[in-house]
Each structure stands twice: as C-alpha cells, then as structure tokens.
Motif scaffolding. Structure first.
Motif, PDB file in Angstrom:
ATOM      1  N   GLY A  91       0.766  -1.234   0.000  1.00 31.68           N
ATOM      2  CA  GLY A  91       0.000   0.000   0.000  1.00 31.68           C
ATOM      3  C   GLY A  91       0.799   1.287   0.000  1.00 31.68           C
ATOM      4  O   GLY A  91       0.221   2.378   0.129  1.00 31.68           O
ATOM      5  N   ARG A 124      -4.112  -2.598   3.559  1.00 30.93           N
ATOM      6  CA  ARG A 124      -5.255  -2.070   4.317  1.00 30.93           C
ATOM      7  C   ARG A 124      -4.779  -1.305   5.551  1.00 30.93           C
ATOM      8  O   ARG A 124      -5.294  -0.232   5.870  1.00 30.93           O
ATOM      9  CB  ARG A 124      -6.203  -3.206   4.713  1.00 30.93           C
ATOM     10  CG  ARG A 124      -6.920  -3.850   3.537  1.00 30.93           C
ATOM     11  CD  ARG A 124      -7.923  -4.909   3.980  1.00 30.93           C
ATOM     12  NE  ARG A 124      -8.585  -5.508   2.823  1.00 30.93           N
ATOM     13  CZ  ARG A 124      -8.169  -6.607   2.215  1.00 30.93           C
ATOM     14  NH1 ARG A 124      -7.093  -7.252   2.679  1.00 30.93           N
ATOM     15  NH2 ARG A 124      -8.806  -7.077   1.167  1.00 30.93           N
ATOM     16  N   GLN A 125      -3.790  -1.862   6.245  1.00 31.49           N
ATOM     17  CA  GLN A 125      -3.243  -1.180   7.416  1.00 31.49           C
ATOM     18  C   GLN A 125      -2.575   0.134   7.017  1.00 31.49           C
ATOM     19  O   GLN A 125      -2.734   1.163   7.685  1.00 31.49           O
ATOM     20  CB  GLN A 125      -2.224  -2.077   8.114  1.00 31.49           C
ATOM     21  CG  GLN A 125      -2.788  -3.347   8.708  1.00 31.49           C
ATOM     22  CD  GLN A 125      -1.689  -4.208   9.310  1.00 31.49           C
ATOM     23  OE1 GLN A 125      -0.687  -3.715   9.815  1.00 31.49           O
ATOM     24  NE2 GLN A 125      -1.861  -5.526   9.234  1.00 31.49           N
ATOM     25  N   LEU A 137      -8.699   3.873   3.153  1.00 29.09           N
ATOM     26  CA  LEU A 137      -9.104   2.597   2.559  1.00 29.09           C
ATOM     27  C   LEU A 137     -10.430   2.648   1.805  1.00 29.09           C
ATOM     28  O   LEU A 137     -10.562   1.992   0.760  1.00 29.09           O
ATOM     29  CB  LEU A 137      -9.159   1.520   3.643  1.00 29.09           C
ATOM     30  CG  LEU A 137      -9.518   0.105   3.183  1.00 29.09           C
ATOM     31  CD1 LEU A 137      -8.538  -0.404   2.134  1.00 29.09           C
ATOM     32  CD2 LEU A 137      -9.556  -0.852   4.380  1.00 29.09           C
ATOM     33  N   LEU A 197      -9.560  -3.466  -3.280  1.00 28.33           N
ATOM     34  CA  LEU A 197      -8.391  -4.331  -3.352  1.00 28.33           C
ATOM     35  C   LEU A 197      -8.804  -5.699  -3.873  1.00 28.33           C
ATOM     36  O   LEU A 197      -9.679  -6.355  -3.306  1.00 28.33           O
ATOM     37  CB  LEU A 197      -7.733  -4.448  -1.978  1.00 28.33           C
ATOM     38  CG  LEU A 197      -7.252  -3.121  -1.370  1.00 28.33           C
ATOM     39  CD1 LEU A 197      -6.600  -3.348  -0.018  1.00 28.33           C
ATOM     40  CD2 LEU A 197      -6.293  -2.398  -2.316  1.00 28.33           C
TER      41      LEU A 197
END
Length: 226
Positions: A53, A82-83, A89, A94
């Motif tokens: 990401g 995601r984190q 987000l 995704l």
C-alpha cells in the motif's frame, strides 16, 4: 511459501524497499505527478502490485478525488495495504489475484512498481497487454523495476552497486550479497532496451525513461488510440 505470503517478511516489508530502492519515496511522488498529467481530479487509477500500500497511500494523499483498484496475488500483502491506507481505505478496492482476473473497467491511469521483474519476457508482455485493456485511450502507465545490462562484466558491476547502496542504508554485507545472488539467479531479468520494446509491443506509445536508480529503471507510456 512465497516471500510475499510469509508473515514475518510481510511484517517488515516497508523497511526493505526504502533501504534497497534508491529514492523510493521520490519514485512514488514522480509516479503520482506523471499520472496527474492525464488523470482527472475524480479519476480512477489501477495499481498493479498494490500489496503493502505504499504507493496507494502516496497517490491517495496527493489526490483526494482519485479512487483506486489495487491488484495483488498475496492476501497477506493486501492486508498490509489495508493497514497502510487506514482512513484512506474506503477509496480503494483491493483485488486478490492477477491482472487477468481483475475487473475489466476502464481506468484513467495505472502503475506497476517493483513488480514486472518477477515475470519473464512473455509474462511481462501478457501482463502489460492486460493492463492496456483496462485503460482508456491515451491513459498513462508508469512502471519501474530492476532493469539493467545482462551481459558480463556489466551485470555484476550493477549488482554490486545495488548491494553497496543497501549496505550504505544499514543492510549488513552478508544480507546484501545474498540479495544480489538471489536477484541474479532467481529473477528473469532483461535489459532496459528489451523492457522498452515490450512496452511498445504491448500497445503503449511515447515511452519515456523518467527514473534510473542503479539497477532500477522507470518508464511512462500511454495507451495508443487517442
């Protein structure tokens, strides 16, 4: 187990590229700027190899109106993405899988960073063609990955420069030398000239080199047909 499915590797993924890829943050920033030349303020951007990401977060912060499709075969790496994205987000979808299983929607631009060097020439061509199919005419594609001469002594000289850069950023010598051994023996590397030819063969025109950092090269091209 694939490296990108190894929980220990995934947990420390963000520490690696910044020490091994010259100007990684600047590379993401340049990719964002190149996309913005063509992608509208409310554009849709496809990010192939989105696991982790890092570039998704850079693009999302710089362009609040953009939405994203992130594609990656590793569930673990998408979990890390995601984190990394956190509150950003909701602007990203995704997709776990490869580009040929991704939605067929047409996007305003795309990136594929630090990914294509895992694919041999035939796989790269197929992947790039699948990307082109998911881009609007004239849309930009930004790619960057290992791409350097594959004949000796040039190959070894560039790999040693890669290792020296990693060592200068705190990677111990044994790990750095092990890394270049793995790169040389396991990655289906090709020269920059071959890379550019494959991009054109896949349907991208106006291909331009915008980034060069030791063993890494980056290009921008646009889908033909506008």
């Amino acid at each position: 187990m694939s490296t990108f499915s190894n929980p220990q590797h995934v947990a420390h993924y963000a520490d690696g590229p910044v020490r091994q890829v010259p100007g990684l943050q600047a590379l993401h920033q340049m990719a964002s700027l190149l996309l913005a030349e063509k992608v509208p303020e409310d554009g849709q951007v496809l990010v192939l190899g989105a696991g982790g990401g890092l570039e998704l977060k850079t693009f999302a912060l710089a362009h609040p109106g953009w939405r994203f499709l992130g594609v990656d075969p590793s569930a673990e790496m998408l979990g890390l993405a995601r984190q990394t994205l956190g509150d950003l987000l909701p602007r990203a979808t995704l997709h776990e899988g490869y580009i040929d299983t991704a939605p067929d929607d047409l996007h305003d631009g795309a990136t594929c960073l630090l990914t294509l060097h895992f694919l041999d020439a035939a796989q790269r061509l197929q992947t790039l063609r699948q990307l082109a199919r998911r881009l609007k005419p004239g849309a930009p594609l930004v790619v960057a990955h290992h791409s350097f001469p594959q004949v000796e002594p040039d190959k070894t000289r560039w790999l040693q420069r890669y290792a020296a850069f990693a060592e200068s950023n705190g990677v111990n010598r044994e790990q750095a030398q092990s890394a270049i051994g793995a790169i040389a023996s396991r990655l289906p590397l090709i020269s920059a000239e071959e890379d550019e030819a494959i991009l054109r063969q896949a349907g991208f025109e106006g291909v331009e080199l915008f980034y060069a950092g030791f063993t890494f090269k980056g290009w921008v091209g646009h889908v033909a047909g506008l």
